[in-house]
Design an enzyme around this catalytic site. Structure first.
Site, PDB file in Angstrom:
ATOM      1  N   TYR A 189      12.915 149.155 -13.913  1.00 37.80           N
ATOM      2  CA  TYR A 189      13.871 149.308 -12.811  1.00 37.80           C
ATOM      3  C   TYR A 189      13.643 148.268 -11.712  1.00 37.80           C
ATOM      4  O   TYR A 189      14.543 147.952 -10.954  1.00 37.80           O
ATOM      5  CB  TYR A 189      13.759 150.703 -12.179  1.00 37.80           C
ATOM      6  N   ASP A 216      10.470 157.618 -29.158  1.00 41.41           N
ATOM      7  CA  ASP A 216      11.493 158.059 -30.120  1.00 41.41           C
ATOM      8  C   ASP A 216      11.105 159.394 -30.739  1.00 41.41           C
ATOM      9  O   ASP A 216      11.911 160.328 -30.844  1.00 41.41           O
ATOM     10  CB  ASP A 216      11.754 156.975 -31.193  1.00 41.41           C
ATOM     11  N   ASP A 225      16.630 163.972 -18.684  1.00 35.18           N
ATOM     12  CA  ASP A 225      17.976 164.495 -18.974  1.00 35.18           C
ATOM     13  C   ASP A 225      17.943 165.358 -20.233  1.00 35.18           C
ATOM     14  O   ASP A 225      18.595 166.396 -20.306  1.00 35.18           O
ATOM     15  CB  ASP A 225      18.982 163.348 -19.205  1.00 35.18           C
TER      16      ASP A 225
HETATM   17  C1  IPM Z   1      18.216 159.643 -11.919  1.00 38.73           C
HETATM   18  C2  IPM Z   1      19.434 158.770 -12.002  1.00 38.73           C
HETATM   19  C3  IPM Z   1      19.112 157.454 -11.340  1.00 38.73           C
HETATM   20  C4  IPM Z   1      17.976 156.835 -12.116  1.00 38.73           C
HETATM   21  C5  IPM Z   1      20.263 156.468 -11.230  1.00 38.73           C
HETATM   22  C6  IPM Z   1      21.485 157.079 -10.584  1.00 38.73           C
HETATM   23  C7  IPM Z   1      19.842 155.222 -10.504  1.00 38.73           C
HETATM   24  O1  IPM Z   1      19.868 158.636 -13.307  1.00 38.73           O
HETATM   25  O2  IPM Z   1      17.759 159.927 -10.803  1.00 38.73           O
HETATM   26  O3  IPM Z   1      17.724 160.064 -12.963  1.00 38.73           O
HETATM   27  O4  IPM Z   1      18.181 156.248 -13.189  1.00 38.73           O
HETATM   28  O5  IPM Z   1      16.835 156.940 -11.646  1.00 38.73           O
HETATM   29 MN    MN Z   2      18.752 159.883 -14.741  1.00 37.97          MN
END
Ligand code: IPM
Ligand code: MN
Length: 359
Positions: free
Chosen positions: A140, A224, A252
């Site tokens: 990032y 994975d 997620d």
């Molecule tokens: C999260 C989101 C963010 C990330 C995005 C919106 C920049 O997906 O907080 O998980 O990838 O960190």
């Molecule tokens: Mn995210």
């Protein structure tokens, strides 16, 4: 008086944060704590007003607050902007500025919601995972980055996945420390079979475990395989440690075990302050319709009470209020099932506030 900077952001961020503020005020009154809330623009709405997703002034305020409570950022309106000024950049800026390197994302399956998951109840019931995601390093933030035009007319896009020993050590210590207070199992995620930086990750995590946390059982999974095991045997996970990008993805996935992204809170802590944000995004498609699930935001506020304000009792009351409302069968659209009582965002908030008062 705890100083809290509130950044509702865009889309459903605004609605769910409003609910959180009601809940916090209620629990505060009960415990005779008054919060000093200050609200500011952040994300797309800040771009509209000031041309940047977060102003220096707001960053400064964030640094001098006891905690920052975020809603969500982004939306189609700002999707075509250059990367440097997109709403998401505001998020990265505030994380970096506060050095909030540890992102804690608990995924807990409430028994009332066992059937809301897309997996079978027997697979997910009892799941209680803490994802610890490194938040201020890795791909990032690594340089070089960008898109350049080549002389042959092509373009070349570059991002860099980079970690130093000390960056890995501090997030590893955080994850081991959390595991020590839970079921004492840590699973570290990497791709050490192919990436050198991940070989360093694995080696460093292993060393910290051996030297400082011999009582915590450590294992390693390639990302994975981890993605697969997480839906195959989710109950066997306790704490998951991952770098910024893998942690983004796996959190997620862990969220979906619980039935909805609308349930997941998160805390980002570091040396310069703490940021509390629901895992879900701004959900522009349902924004302003009063159908968003405010529970992730409310549970995020509970994390803030606990981790930044040391109000464990108040945090527990908020969590229990959420549990009770779910047990009574109230559901927002995202977790609704036949036979349950469907409510909107504000009504869900009102019900939680009522329960907080009773507890
Ligand atoms: C999260 C989101 C963010 C990330 C995005 C919106 C920049 O997906 O907080 O998980 O990838 O960190
Ligand atoms: Mn995210």
């Amino acid at each position: 008086m705890p100083k809290i900077l509130v950044l509702p952001g865009d889309g459903i961020g605004v609605e769910v944060t409003n609910v959180s503020l009601d809940v916090l005020k209620t629990v505060g009154e009960k415990h005779k704590i008054q919060f000093d809330f200050e609200t500011a623009l952040f994300g797309g709405c800040s771009i509209d007003a000031y041309g940047v997703p977060i102003t220096d002034e707001v960053l400064k305020k964030a640094k001098s607050s006891d905690a920052v409570l975020l809603g969500a950022v982004g939306g189609p309106k700002w999707d075509n902007l250059k990367y440097g000024i997109r709403p998401e950049r505001g998020l990265l800026a505030i994380r970096k500025e506060l050095d909030a390197f540890a992102n804690l994302r608990p995924a807990i399956v409430y028994s009332a919601l066992g059937d809301a998951s897309s997996l079978k109840r027997e697979i997910v019931e009892g799941v209680d995972i803490m994802v610890v995601r490194e938040l201020t390093g890795g791909i990032y933030f690594g340089t070089p980055r960008g898109i350049e035009h080549l002389s042959n007319g092509e373009e070349k896009g570059v991002n860099t996945l980079v970690y130093t020993t000390s960056e890995i050590e501090r997030i590893a210590r955080m994850a081991f420390g959390i595991a020590r207070k839970r079921r004492k199992r840590l699973t570290s995620i990497d791709k050490a079979n192919i990436l050198e930086v991940m070989e360093l990750w694995r080696r460093t995590v292993t060393r910290i475990g051996k030297e400082e946390f011999p009582d915590v059982e450590l294992d390693h999974l390639y990302v994975d395989n981890a993605a697969m095991q997480l839906i195959r045997r989710p109950k066997s996970f306790d704490v998951i440690l991952a770098d910024n990008m893998f942690g983004d993805i796996l959190s997620d996935e862990a969220a979906q075990l619980t039935g909805s992204l609308g349930m997941l809170p998160s805390a980002s802590i570091g040396h310069g302050g703490a940021i509390y944000e629901p895992v879900h995004g701004s959900a522009p498609d349902i924004a302003g319709k009063d159908i968003a699930n405010p529970i992730a935001s409310v549970l995020t506020s509970a994390m803030m009470l606990k981790y930044s304000l040391n109000l464990d009792q108040a945090a527990e009351e908020v969590e229990n209020a959420v549990k009770t409302v779910l047990e009574k069968g109230y559901r927002t659209a995202d977790i609704h099932q036949e036979g349950m009582k469907r409510v909107g965002c504000r009504e869900m908030g009102r019900l939680i506030v009522e329960e907080v008062k009773k507890l």
